[in-house]
Design an enzyme around this catalytic site. Sequence first.
Site, PDB file in Angstrom:
ATOM      1  N   ARG A 107       0.850  -1.189   0.000  1.00 34.83           N
ATOM      2  CA  ARG A 107       0.000   0.000   0.000  1.00 34.83           C
ATOM      3  C   ARG A 107       0.887   1.241   0.000  1.00 34.83           C
ATOM      4  O   ARG A 107       2.101   1.153   0.179  1.00 34.83           O
ATOM      5  CB  ARG A 107      -0.898   0.001   1.232  1.00 34.83           C
ATOM      6  N   ASN A 119      -5.662   7.412   4.596  1.00 30.33           N
ATOM      7  CA  ASN A 119      -5.303   6.501   5.684  1.00 30.33           C
ATOM      8  C   ASN A 119      -3.832   6.680   6.047  1.00 30.33           C
ATOM      9  O   ASN A 119      -2.956   6.461   5.202  1.00 30.33           O
ATOM     10  CB  ASN A 119      -5.536   5.046   5.257  1.00 30.33           C
ATOM     11  N   GLU A 120      -3.578   7.133   7.279  1.00 30.07           N
ATOM     12  CA  GLU A 120      -2.198   7.315   7.763  1.00 30.07           C
ATOM     13  C   GLU A 120      -1.331   7.967   6.687  1.00 30.07           C
ATOM     14  O   GLU A 120      -0.238   7.487   6.362  1.00 30.07           O
ATOM     15  CB  GLU A 120      -1.606   5.977   8.202  1.00 30.07           C
ATOM     16  N   GLU A 157      -7.983   3.821  15.293  1.00 30.97           N
ATOM     17  CA  GLU A 157      -7.455   2.458  15.353  1.00 30.97           C
ATOM     18  C   GLU A 157      -6.676   2.279  16.652  1.00 30.97           C
ATOM     19  O   GLU A 157      -5.896   3.148  17.041  1.00 30.97           O
ATOM     20  CB  GLU A 157      -6.516   2.151  14.187  1.00 30.97           C
ATOM     21  N   TRP A 208       1.194  -8.866  21.968  1.00 29.40           N
ATOM     22  CA  TRP A 208       0.272  -7.866  22.489  1.00 29.40           C
ATOM     23  C   TRP A 208      -1.027  -8.465  23.028  1.00 29.40           C
ATOM     24  O   TRP A 208      -1.878  -7.723  23.527  1.00 29.40           O
ATOM     25  CB  TRP A 208      -0.079  -6.844  21.407  1.00 29.40           C
TER      26      TRP A 208
END
Length: 693
Positions: free
Chosen positions: A130, A168-169, A329, A338
């Site tokens: 991406r 997005n980001e 997010e 995590w």
Amino acid sequence: MKKKYLLLLLLQLCFCGHLFAQYPKMTKLLYGVAYYDEYMPYERLDKDVQMMKDCGINVVRIAESTWSTVEPQDGVFDFTHIDRVLNAMHKAGISVIIGTPTYAIPTWMAKKHPEILAITSSGQNQYGARQNMDITNTDFRVYANRVIRKIMEHVKNNPAVIGYQVDNETKSYGTSGPNVQALFVKYMQAKYKTLDNINKIFGLDYWSNRINNWDDFPSMNGTINGSLAAEFAKFQRQLVTDYMAWQAAIIREYKRPNQFITHNFDFDWRGYTFGIQTEIDHFAAAKALDIAGVDIYHPSQDKLTGAEISFGGDVARSMKGVKNYLVMETEAQGFPQWTPYPGQLRLQAFSHLASGANMVEYWPWHSIHNSAETYWKGLLSHDFEPNPVYDEAKTIGKDFARLSPQLINLKKKSDVAILFSNEALSGFKAFGFGWGVHTGYNDVLRQFYDGLYHMNIPCDFVDPSSQSIENYKVLIVPLLYAAPDSLLQRLNRFVKNGGHIIYTFKSGFSDENVKVRTTHQPGIIDEACGIYYSQFTIPENVSLKGDLGLNATDKKINTWMELITPTTAKVLAYYDHPVWGKYAAITENNYGKGIATYIGCLTTSAVTDKILADAVKKAGLWNEDQLLSFPVITKSGVNQRGKTVHYYFNYSDQQTSFTYPYHDGKELLSGNGVSKNAAVQLMPWDVKIIEVD
């Protein structure tokens, strides 16, 4: 068509302006997930919706990853997945945030226009990942404009849609091909007018880098000039600001007045959210949005401290003038390391609210069964069945719904701020501490931020464009390596008028063009600091000597030391060294009505913590909350009912207790009353929320 978009882009670069909406008023806490119907291995939309309702999920984000699904071929559009989800969510009473799908281009576009793949300093990107495109490419802009408008035309009247996420980001992704270089030349012509100005300001006579003809302007990919490289980095960040504003302006043509525009800003990454993002100006880019949004990821299990949640939240809250924000997010399970211990998901969710978030949204709802993020697990594991994390999320959803009136729109006020600067970050990145040293700008910033966090001292962030700097009582200024005279003079006035400022080493060193000042260091701020130096070195077996009340290990310094001579400043610590011992390491100077502290070396956290505590006490800000310290974290604010809310978190696996110091109130999670001076128990990874009567 291409000429039209190129002209528009150039106009944006030189005369960037935005249309802004009113800050949206939230009426309930949002608890959500990112949902990808197009990723599902089999039909289960109705099942997912029911599980979401059981969990208290009231919002989903969709569509930001769907360009190849929405537009499978050039000009052929298919909204099946969007429609399915919108219809199902509306029927269930779940709200939807639509993301524009422009951060990942479809295969047909790369095949038809390979030049859309960005050229970076490492060569041209290949298709697959991406964010591999050139956000300035005119063909890309045509396609992006079209797909955004097609989606907006399709969804604008759907009652389930409450807002839109731009891209997005977003970052520049290092785009620096010939077209970007040409835009940079135009930018330089508009800003500096003549080559003589550029050659002088950036010192281009060095190594025969002088430019004598605009047609000879070289690519920045190979520049050895740190000043010019920093200007190009600033230009690339401006590309991002303008790109996001361009998208927001398109959406604003269609959106309803009660819908918002946001973005999921990310941060510097160290395997998790860490510091200020180097490739975007958070504050500048946020101006085109109605509400700030952020992505916050952090260590978990025994490494869960809450510091990253707090840091990301404080930056996000500061982006739009200390206003509430959205967590677009965050992790539910995430990486294998995590997977949270029982209780940690609740602790994390309420920690976001305590910093001022009005939404907590997990990425993603379901774990993905293939490709790059297969083992970044969602709220549901790969079997889609309930699990301990999902079960804990159900308790959060119920509490969010029940306590929305008390916890939404929390207003927070801080008297302490950290001044960060993207320009200083870029300039310092070019020179840093020398060869082979990995300590960077964000390492230093986080050392000070974490110190405040551990002592329960609330904090905002400001940058050089902020109009609110003078509103704070204590200002922390890490590594202000590059700054214009006007900013340093402003900071001198801040101290003169009664503020307490804490500078670190390398501050005031160069001007806004990363050109080292020709005066004694630290340049203009020497007036307020009452010091000067002209030499610096790398410490070898050097400690601090002075009345610090610390053990020998805590007094060790590392990486960098400036050999300071005080003029009017009081010395808080000298260097403990047979040669450098005559020089000051840490100083404090009374200037006007205020105080300027200067730290001339990289110290341990124990030293910076003492300096921070001393500054806060002298500013009259040390109060009941500072009687507690990490792992007991407390945050507070005023809710929409005008009542003060105190959050208490136990970021440890040990039971602890504290004495509640405020007026009588009610613990909201349990409904029990709490009296002033009562003992309050916190179980491992526990949270208590007390609303004062």
